[in-house]
Design an enzyme around this catalytic site. Structure first.
Site, PDB file in Angstrom:
ATOM      1  N   CYS A  87       0.832  -1.207   0.000  1.00  0.00           N
ATOM      2  CA  CYS A  87       0.000   0.000   0.000  1.00  0.00           C
ATOM      3  C   CYS A  87       0.866   1.258   0.000  1.00  0.00           C
ATOM      4  CB  CYS A  87      -0.915   0.012   1.225  1.00  0.00           C
ATOM      5  SG  CYS A  87      -2.215  -1.244   1.178  1.00  0.00           S
ATOM      6  N   CYS A  88       0.380   2.288  -0.668  1.00  0.00           N
ATOM      7  CA  CYS A  88       1.062   3.579  -0.673  1.00  0.00           C
ATOM      8  C   CYS A  88       0.724   4.286   0.627  1.00  0.00           C
ATOM      9  CB  CYS A  88       0.613   4.400  -1.886  1.00  0.00           C
ATOM     10  SG  CYS A  88       1.548   5.920  -2.117  1.00  0.00           S
ATOM     11  N   GLU A  89       1.395   3.852   1.689  1.00  0.00           N
ATOM     12  CA  GLU A  89       1.112   4.304   3.052  1.00  0.00           C
ATOM     13  C   GLU A  89       2.353   4.023   3.891  1.00  0.00           C
ATOM     14  OE1 GLU A  89      -0.355   5.919   6.147  1.00  0.00           O
ATOM     15  OE2 GLU A  89      -1.788   5.697   4.491  1.00  0.00           O
TER      16      GLU A  89
END
Length: 423
Positions: A338-340
């Site tokens: 995830c882009c997190e």
């Protein structure tokens, strides 16, 4: 050097075959393991009868529920929606105890069907009394003590909103009297991964509360039994923790002349180590001297949010693409897709990367994340970054692998969006 984790129920050959047939990521469950955990739990020491209720929030998948029902397990539901899912899975309403933070809007419809209600606040008890004067009810008390693997899984004591504070027992008696209710069950639950010594102490306090309600015939001591995921972590032995509690019930019977039935509500204990996530190494990046080697997997907090939420540790076992590859090890930080920034699979409590010693992975290798049978699929941050819901498979008793949840399609991700004219 950390200990290298081992596979719990899969073999490398099985993992490769499942990845080939179903893709990655995929949840894998062991029916043999689930049934063994059921047997261990049903053997919990008790003096005058035992009901085991599955904390359904741990894993509400229909196939899992059907396996548990066949073994004689009943249901602890945390919402009216879980009640409906349990009924659809074949449970009788009378086998379901509803214990919810939010008052069920459909309570007036559920109780006549036979669903049992466990009031978790004075307001809930009052509302039940208005709807069903003279009815039988259960009450959850906060006994003033709590214990959990982390502060976020501790559901007892002054920092917890769960249950009616034990010092408000007088108000409970007033409401019970006002509506002519029969308080037939007293319930406590102190946390997940709780200390067995605290659990035994709370059992003692719970019996003291039960003694104040003449209609009480059942004491529910919740669940939260510690399950070791990582090497070196201990798992609660039901025989060890249960024997002193059995004796408490026997002493109560001698003193009060009342034989109380016991209920427990395991979730993790029945499922944790009977489930795994099969994932694949998508990429490996390096951040220079003094930095880290990050191993990026093709799953993340959208599949299992526990590492991001609790800094929970799950065993990671690398399965090389080449069967005869060398077993060299190294230290890596494993991260999700995830882009997190918080999607760290190996992280320190409170955040920040944490090194994990594993076999040296290569892009394309499989990685098995163990200990994911409970509070993973059910708690996942579904569709974050628009990733589809992860498929699930079950290894049946004969070794066959059965698909029990399909991978979500894009159409299913979008199906509840309503197209409107925005001019």
């Amino acid at each position: 050097m950390q200990s290298i984790e081992n596979l719990k129920f899969l073999t490398p050959e099985e993992a490769r075959k499942i990845a080939t047939n179903f893709g990655t990521p995929v949840f894998v469950y062991s029916r043999k393991g689930i049934e063994k955990s059921c047997d261990d739990t049903l053997a919990f020491p008790n003096a005058f009868g035992l009901t085991v209720r599955f904390a359904m929030k741990a894993n509400p998948g229909r196939t899992v529920l059907e396996i548990l029902k066949k073994k004689g397990i009943q249901i602890d539901a945390s919402s009216e929606h879980e009640v409906q899912r349990a009924i659809l899975a074949g449970f009788k309403p009378s086998d379901i105890l509803l214990t919810s933070q939010q008052l069920a809007k459909s309570l007036k419809d559920l109780i006549p069907q036979g669903v049992q209600f466990n009031a978790c606040s004075l307001r809930q008890l009052e509302e039940f009394g208005k709807l069903f004067p003279g009815g039988e009810v259960s009450v959850r008390f906060n006994p003033g003590l709590g214990s959990g693997a982390t502060k976020k899984t501790d559901v007892g004591g002054k920092t917890s909103s769960f249950g009616i504070w034990h010092e408000e027992i007088g108000k409970v008696k007033e409401i019970v009297s006002k509506y002519g209710l029969k308080l037939v069950r007293v319930h406590t639950h102190i946390g997940s991964g709780s200390d067995p010594e605290v659990w035994k102490a709370v059992a003692h306090y719970t019996l003291e509360i039960a003694a104040q309600f003449p209609d009480c015939r059942t004491v529910n001591l919740g669940g939260g039994f510690k399950v070791g995921r990582m090497i070196g972590e201990k798992t609660t032995d039901p025989q060890v923790v249960g024997q002193p509690v059995k004796e408490l019930f026997q002493n109560y019977a001698k003193e009060k002349g009342i034989q109380l039935k016991m209920e427990i509500e395991p979730g993790s204990f029945l499922m944790v180590n009977n489930g795994a996530i099969l994932t694949q190494v998508d990429d490996i990046v390096y951040t220079g001297e003094g930095g880290y080697t990050f191993v990026k997997l093709d799953m993340g907090m959208d599949v299992n949010t526990r590492p991001a939420l609790y800094a929970a540790k799950h065993p990671l076992v690398v399965i090389p693409g080449k069967e005869n590859s060398e077993q060299k090890t190294g230290d890596f930080v494993y991260v999700g897709h995830c882009c997190e920034s918080g999607d760290l699979i190996t992280q320190e409590e409170g955040g920040g990367p944490q090194l994990r010693t594993t076999q040296i992975p290569e892009i394309g290798d499989l990685v098995v994340m163990e200990g994911t049978g409970a509070y993973c699929s059910s708690m996942s941050v579904k569709n974050y970054n628009s990733y589809p819901e992860t498929p699930e498979v079950l290894i049946d008793l004969d070794g066959t692998v059965k698909l029990v949840r399909k991978k979500q399609s894009l159409e299913q991700v979008l199906q509840n969006e309503v197209l409107v004219s925005i001019g």
